[in-house]
Motif scaffolding. Structure first.
Motif, PDB file in Angstrom:
ATOM      1  N   SER A   1      87.143  71.685  84.648  1.00  0.00           N
ATOM      2  CA  SER A   1      85.812  71.863  85.242  1.00  0.00           C
ATOM      3  C   SER A   1      84.724  71.993  84.179  1.00  0.00           C
ATOM      4  CB  SER A   1      85.785  73.100  86.143  1.00  0.00           C
ATOM      5  OG  SER A   1      85.811  74.294  85.367  1.00  0.00           O
ATOM      6  N   ASN A   2      85.123  72.211  82.933  1.00  0.00           N
ATOM      7  CA  ASN A   2      84.164  72.403  81.844  1.00  0.00           C
ATOM      8  C   ASN A   2      83.620  71.042  81.392  1.00  0.00           C
ATOM      9  OD1 ASN A   2      82.894  72.780  79.342  1.00  0.00           O
ATOM     10  ND2 ASN A   2      84.328  74.373  78.708  1.00  0.00           N
ATOM     11  N   PRO A   3      82.315  70.790  81.553  1.00  0.00           N
ATOM     12  CA  PRO A   3      81.747  69.498  81.138  1.00  0.00           C
ATOM     13  C   PRO A   3      81.965  69.194  79.651  1.00  0.00           C
ATOM     14  CG  PRO A   3      80.186  70.697  82.502  1.00  0.00           C
ATOM     15  CD  PRO A   3      81.320  71.643  82.209  1.00  0.00           C
ATOM     16  N   ALA A   4      82.013  70.214  78.805  1.00  0.00           N
ATOM     17  CA  ALA A   4      82.261  69.978  77.374  1.00  0.00           C
ATOM     18  C   ALA A   4      83.678  69.453  77.153  1.00  0.00           C
ATOM     19  CB  ALA A   4      82.030  71.262  76.569  1.00  0.00           C
ATOM     20  N   VAL A   5      84.643  69.979  77.889  1.00  0.00           N
ATOM     21  CA  VAL A   5      86.036  69.524  77.774  1.00  0.00           C
ATOM     22  C   VAL A   5      86.162  68.075  78.242  1.00  0.00           C
ATOM     23  CG1 VAL A   5      88.376  69.864  78.719  1.00  0.00           C
ATOM     24  CG2 VAL A   5      87.038  71.832  77.944  1.00  0.00           C
TER      25      VAL A   5
ATOM     26  N   GLY B   1      84.948  61.226  82.733  1.00  0.00           N
ATOM     27  CA  GLY B   1      83.736  62.020  82.602  1.00  0.00           C
ATOM     28  C   GLY B   1      83.874  63.362  83.296  1.00  0.00           C
ATOM     29  N   PRO B   2      82.789  64.132  83.333  1.00  0.00           N
ATOM     30  CA  PRO B   2      82.837  65.433  84.008  1.00  0.00           C
ATOM     31  C   PRO B   2      83.236  65.271  85.478  1.00  0.00           C
ATOM     32  CG  PRO B   2      80.847  65.233  82.689  1.00  0.00           C
ATOM     33  CD  PRO B   2      81.495  63.877  82.704  1.00  0.00           C
ATOM     34  N   ILE B   3      83.995  66.216  85.964  1.00  0.00           N
ATOM     35  CA  ILE B   3      84.468  66.173  87.346  1.00  0.00           C
ATOM     36  C   ILE B   3      83.502  66.972  88.224  1.00  0.00           C
ATOM     37  CG2 ILE B   3      86.367  66.761  88.897  1.00  0.00           C
ATOM     38  CD1 ILE B   3      88.220  66.613  86.407  1.00  0.00           C
ATOM     39  N   PRO B   4      82.974  66.369  89.287  1.00  0.00           N
ATOM     40  CA  PRO B   4      82.092  67.114  90.188  1.00  0.00           C
ATOM     41  C   PRO B   4      82.826  68.319  90.794  1.00  0.00           C
ATOM     42  CG  PRO B   4      82.074  64.764  90.714  1.00  0.00           C
ATOM     43  CD  PRO B   4      83.159  64.986  89.703  1.00  0.00           C
ATOM     44  N   THR B   5      82.153  69.444  90.885  1.00  0.00           N
ATOM     45  CA  THR B   5      82.755  70.683  91.370  1.00  0.00           C
ATOM     46  C   THR B   5      83.436  70.504  92.717  1.00  0.00           C
ATOM     47  OG1 THR B   5      81.049  71.899  90.197  1.00  0.00           O
ATOM     48  CG2 THR B   5      82.283  73.120  91.855  1.00  0.00           C
ATOM     49  N   GLU B   6      82.807  69.764  93.612  1.00  0.00           N
ATOM     50  CA  GLU B   6      83.373  69.606  94.957  1.00  0.00           C
ATOM     51  C   GLU B   6      84.641  68.758  94.969  1.00  0.00           C
ATOM     52  OE1 GLU B   6      80.353  66.312  94.399  1.00  0.00           O
ATOM     53  OE2 GLU B   6      80.407  68.459  93.982  1.00  0.00           O
TER      54      GLU B   6
ATOM     55  N   ASP C   1      91.418  73.542  76.543  1.00  0.00           N
ATOM     56  CA  ASP C   1      90.387  74.499  76.910  1.00  0.00           C
ATOM     57  C   ASP C   1      89.474  74.710  75.691  1.00  0.00           C
ATOM     58  OD1 ASP C   1      88.948  76.909  77.463  1.00  0.00           O
ATOM     59  OD2 ASP C   1      90.601  77.670  78.671  1.00  0.00           O
ATOM     60  N   GLN C   2      88.188  74.759  75.926  1.00  0.00           N
ATOM     61  CA  GLN C   2      87.213  74.861  74.832  1.00  0.00           C
ATOM     62  C   GLN C   2      87.455  76.081  73.950  1.00  0.00           C
ATOM     63  OE1 GLN C   2      83.128  74.758  76.148  1.00  0.00           O
ATOM     64  NE2 GLN C   2      82.373  74.284  74.110  1.00  0.00           N
ATOM     65  N   ALA C   3      87.978  77.174  74.506  1.00  0.00           N
ATOM     66  CA  ALA C   3      88.242  78.389  73.728  1.00  0.00           C
ATOM     67  C   ALA C   3      89.279  78.152  72.630  1.00  0.00           C
ATOM     68  CB  ALA C   3      88.706  79.508  74.657  1.00  0.00           C
ATOM     69  N   TYR C   4      90.007  77.049  72.703  1.00  0.00           N
ATOM     70  CA  TYR C   4      91.078  76.770  71.737  1.00  0.00           C
ATOM     71  C   TYR C   4      90.733  75.638  70.780  1.00  0.00           C
ATOM     72  CZ  TYR C   4      93.688  80.015  74.490  1.00  0.00           C
ATOM     73  OH  TYR C   4      94.088  81.164  75.115  1.00  0.00           O
ATOM     74  N   TRP C   5      89.493  75.215  70.757  1.00  0.00           N
ATOM     75  CA  TRP C   5      89.076  74.186  69.822  1.00  0.00           C
ATOM     76  C   TRP C   5      88.965  74.768  68.414  1.00  0.00           C
ATOM     77  CZ3 TRP C   5      84.392  71.451  72.650  1.00  0.00           C
ATOM     78  CH2 TRP C   5      84.860  70.838  73.820  1.00  0.00           C
ATOM     79  N   ASN C   6      89.081  73.899  67.424  1.00  0.00           N
ATOM     80  CA  ASN C   6      88.882  74.251  66.008  1.00  0.00           C
ATOM     81  C   ASN C   6      89.866  75.311  65.503  1.00  0.00           C
ATOM     82  OD1 ASN C   6      86.613  72.481  65.710  1.00  0.00           O
ATOM     83  ND2 ASN C   6      85.445  73.986  66.884  1.00  0.00           N
ATOM     84  N   GLN C   7      91.078  75.303  66.052  1.00  0.00           N
ATOM     85  CA  GLN C   7      92.121  76.224  65.596  1.00  0.00           C
ATOM     86  C   GLN C   7      93.383  75.485  65.157  1.00  0.00           C
ATOM     87  OE1 GLN C   7      92.846  79.452  68.397  1.00  0.00           O
ATOM     88  NE2 GLN C   7      90.756  79.258  69.158  1.00  0.00           N
ATOM     89  N   GLY C   8      93.320  74.148  65.131  1.00  0.00           N
ATOM     90  CA  GLY C   8      94.488  73.361  64.763  1.00  0.00           C
ATOM     91  C   GLY C   8      95.492  73.189  65.891  1.00  0.00           C
ATOM     92  N   ILE C   9      95.150  73.645  67.099  1.00  0.00           N
ATOM     93  CA  ILE C   9      96.068  73.545  68.242  1.00  0.00           C
ATOM     94  C   ILE C   9      96.300  72.081  68.616  1.00  0.00           C
ATOM     95  CG2 ILE C   9      96.360  74.099  70.700  1.00  0.00           C
ATOM     96  CD1 ILE C   9      96.571  76.635  69.115  1.00  0.00           C
ATOM     97  N   ALA C  10      95.233  71.301  68.698  1.00  0.00           N
ATOM     98  CA  ALA C  10      95.379  69.883  69.057  1.00  0.00           C
ATOM     99  C   ALA C  10      96.236  69.159  68.023  1.00  0.00           C
ATOM    100  CB  ALA C  10      94.013  69.215  69.203  1.00  0.00           C
TER     101      ALA C  10
END
Length: 183
Positions: free
Chosen positions: A27-31, A38-43, A100-109
């Motif tokens: 649901s996160n547009p940045a993700v 593209g971004p998924i509409p909430t509905e 999930d955006q909270a896990y970016w820039n940690q080498g997880i990907a």
């Protein structure tokens, strides 16, 4: 279906029970910014997330490999996905990831991508794996390069202009400390 354990992650098959944990990530547009859909509409979030899960589950059944749910071992939390997928209208297999955006820039990907490559080369016996992204998606390009992929060309997939990276089994350098396979 097999599971993979890395230093920080468990890569396990998705189930339909993952819907409620995956939907907030997607649901996160940045993700979803660089996703072909593209971004998924909430509905439509639950409906589209269910379609994605069904696609990943069916891919495993049909091909014997696919995309895993990525779970942080320390918290047992679903944080995204990574794995192998056929490119549309192509015999080529791509590695893909979405976290999930909270896990970016940690080498997880990078960690999940390297584990997926190892599975693809050692278990599935693929000779060649590709990765694609939008040309301006520099973070994704860094993940590809850390995993050993080399830029080959600009291309078009999913009706999008992309940069196309590839790695062959002979170019790949396994990291034995990274991976435990469980079947």
């Amino acid at each position: 279906m097999p599971e993979i354990e890395t230093a920080r992650l468990q890569l396990r098959p998705y189930t339909l029970n993952d819907l409620d944990e995956l939907a907030p990530i997607l649901s996160n547009p940045a993700v979803m910014k660089y996703s072909p859909r593209g971004p998924i509409p909430t509905e439509k979030l639950k409906e589209v997330t269910l379609e994605i899960l069904e696609f990943f589950i069916a891919h495993w059944r049909q091909h014997g490999f696919g995309v895993w749910a990525v779970v942080e071992k320390a918290t047992a939390k679903l944080i995204g996905h990574c794995g192998l997928n056929f490119l549309p209208n192509s015999p080529e297999v791509e590695v893909l990831y979405r976290l999930d955006q909270a896990y970016w820039n940690q080498g997880i990907a990078s960690e999940a991508t390297k584990a997926s490559l190892r599975y693809g080369f050692e278990v599935v016996k693929l000779d060649h794996i590709v990765a694609i992204t939008a040309p301006e998606h520099t973070a994704s390009r860094r993940v590809m390069e850390k995993a050993g992929f080399k830029y080959e060309k600009n291309a078009q997939f999913y009706n999008l202009d992309v940069v196309y990276y590839a790695i062959s089994r002979s170019q790949w350098q396994p990291d034995d400390s990274l991976y435990i396979l469980r079947t």
